[in-house]
Scaffold this motif. Structure first.
Motif, PDB file in Angstrom:
ATOM      1  N   THR A  56       0.831  -1.202   0.000  1.00 16.27           N
ATOM      2  CA  THR A  56       0.000   0.000   0.000  1.00 16.27           C
ATOM      3  C   THR A  56       0.863   1.249   0.000  1.00 16.27           C
ATOM      4  O   THR A  56       0.596   2.221  -0.711  1.00 16.27           O
ATOM      5  CB  THR A  56      -0.931   0.003   1.227  1.00 16.27           C
ATOM      6  N   TYR A  57       1.942   1.226   0.790  1.00 14.09           N
ATOM      7  CA  TYR A  57       2.850   2.379   0.851  1.00 14.09           C
ATOM      8  C   TYR A  57       3.467   2.647  -0.531  1.00 14.09           C
ATOM      9  O   TYR A  57       3.484   3.784  -1.010  1.00 14.09           O
ATOM     10  CB  TYR A  57       3.942   2.108   1.888  1.00 14.09           C
ATOM     11  N   PHE A  58       3.972   1.594  -1.175  1.00 16.72           N
ATOM     12  CA  PHE A  58       4.592   1.779  -2.490  1.00 16.72           C
ATOM     13  C   PHE A  58       3.569   2.189  -3.548  1.00 16.72           C
ATOM     14  O   PHE A  58       3.858   3.004  -4.422  1.00 16.72           O
ATOM     15  CB  PHE A  58       5.345   0.517  -2.916  1.00 16.72           C
ATOM     16  N   PHE A  59       2.374   1.650  -3.476  1.00 15.25           N
ATOM     17  CA  PHE A  59       1.331   2.021  -4.425  1.00 15.25           C
ATOM     18  C   PHE A  59       0.977   3.499  -4.270  1.00 15.25           C
ATOM     19  O   PHE A  59       0.849   4.237  -5.250  1.00 15.25           O
ATOM     20  CB  PHE A  59       0.079   1.156  -4.227  1.00 15.25           C
ATOM     21  N   THR A  60       0.845   3.955  -3.028  1.00 14.80           N
ATOM     22  CA  THR A  60       0.537   5.356  -2.763  1.00 14.80           C
ATOM     23  C   THR A  60       1.686   6.247  -3.225  1.00 14.80           C
ATOM     24  O   THR A  60       1.473   7.290  -3.856  1.00 14.80           O
ATOM     25  CB  THR A  60       0.278   5.578  -1.262  1.00 14.80           C
ATOM     26  N   LEU A  61       2.898   5.844  -2.934  1.00 13.73           N
ATOM     27  CA  LEU A  61       4.075   6.610  -3.347  1.00 13.73           C
ATOM     28  C   LEU A  61       4.145   6.701  -4.873  1.00 13.73           C
ATOM     29  O   LEU A  61       4.408   7.776  -5.437  1.00 13.73           O
ATOM     30  CB  LEU A  61       5.338   5.953  -2.792  1.00 13.73           C
ATOM     31  N   PHE A  62       3.880   5.605  -5.549  1.00 15.65           N
ATOM     32  CA  PHE A  62       3.895   5.581  -7.009  1.00 15.65           C
ATOM     33  C   PHE A  62       2.801   6.486  -7.582  1.00 15.65           C
ATOM     34  O   PHE A  62       3.018   7.213  -8.549  1.00 15.65           O
ATOM     35  CB  PHE A  62       3.715   4.135  -7.506  1.00 15.65           C
ATOM     36  N   ALA A  63       1.628   6.467  -6.982  1.00 15.85           N
ATOM     37  CA  ALA A  63       0.523   7.307  -7.455  1.00 15.85           C
ATOM     38  C   ALA A  63       0.850   8.785  -7.281  1.00 15.85           C
ATOM     39  O   ALA A  63       0.594   9.610  -8.176  1.00 15.85           O
ATOM     40  CB  ALA A  63      -0.763   6.951  -6.709  1.00 15.85           C
ATOM     41  N   LEU A  64       1.417   9.163  -6.146  1.00 11.37           N
ATOM     42  CA  LEU A  64       1.790  10.564  -5.911  1.00 11.37           C
ATOM     43  C   LEU A  64       2.878  11.018  -6.875  1.00 11.37           C
ATOM     44  O   LEU A  64       2.831  12.127  -7.407  1.00 11.37           O
ATOM     45  CB  LEU A  64       2.251  10.757  -4.466  1.00 11.37           C
ATOM     46  N   ALA A  65       3.855  10.147  -7.114  1.00 10.99           N
ATOM     47  CA  ALA A  65       4.929  10.497  -8.043  1.00 10.99           C
ATOM     48  C   ALA A  65       4.367  10.652  -9.456  1.00 10.99           C
ATOM     49  O   ALA A  65       4.761  11.551 -10.196  1.00 10.99           O
ATOM     50  CB  ALA A  65       6.014   9.431  -8.017  1.00 10.99           C
ATOM     51  N   GLY A  66       3.439   9.782  -9.838  1.00 10.36           N
ATOM     52  CA  GLY A  66       2.822   9.879 -11.162  1.00 10.36           C
ATOM     53  C   GLY A  66       2.050  11.177 -11.332  1.00 10.36           C
ATOM     54  O   GLY A  66       2.116  11.820 -12.379  1.00 10.36           O
TER      55      GLY A  66
END
Length: 74
Positions: free
Chosen positions: A6-16
Motif C-alpha cells: 500500500t505504501y509503495f502504491f501510494t508513493l507511485f501514485a503521488l509520483a505519477g
C-alpha cells in the motif's frame, strides 16, 4: 506485507501525479513561448509597415517646430 504494498502504491501514485503536473507545465511554457514569438512577429511587421509613415510624420513635426523657433527668435 500489505502495508508495504500500500505504501509503495501510494508513493507511485503521488509520483505519477507530480510528473503529469510537470508535463502540463512544460506544455504551458511552450504555448506561452509561441504566443510571445507571434506577438514579436506582429510588432516587427507593424513597425516595418508603418516605419516610413512615422518617419515622415516626425520630419514634418520637426520642420514645423524649427520654423516656430526661428520665428520666435527673430
Amino acid at each position: 506485507m500489505s502495508q508495504v504494498a500500500t505504501y509503495f502504491f501510494t508513493l507511485f501514485a503521488l509520483a505519477g501525479e507530480r510528473l503529469d503536473d510537470r508535463k502540463d507545465r512544460g506544455a504551458t511554457a511552450v504555448e506561452y513561448g509561441l504566443m510571445v514569438g507571434l506577438i514579436a512577429i506582429v510588432i516587427i511587421v507593424a513597425v516595418t509597415a508603418l516605419g516610413g509613415q512615422l518617419n515622415t510624420l516626425f520630419e514634418t513635426v520637426q520642420a514645423r517646430l524649427t520654423r516656430v523657433n526661428a520665428g520666435a527668435g527673430a
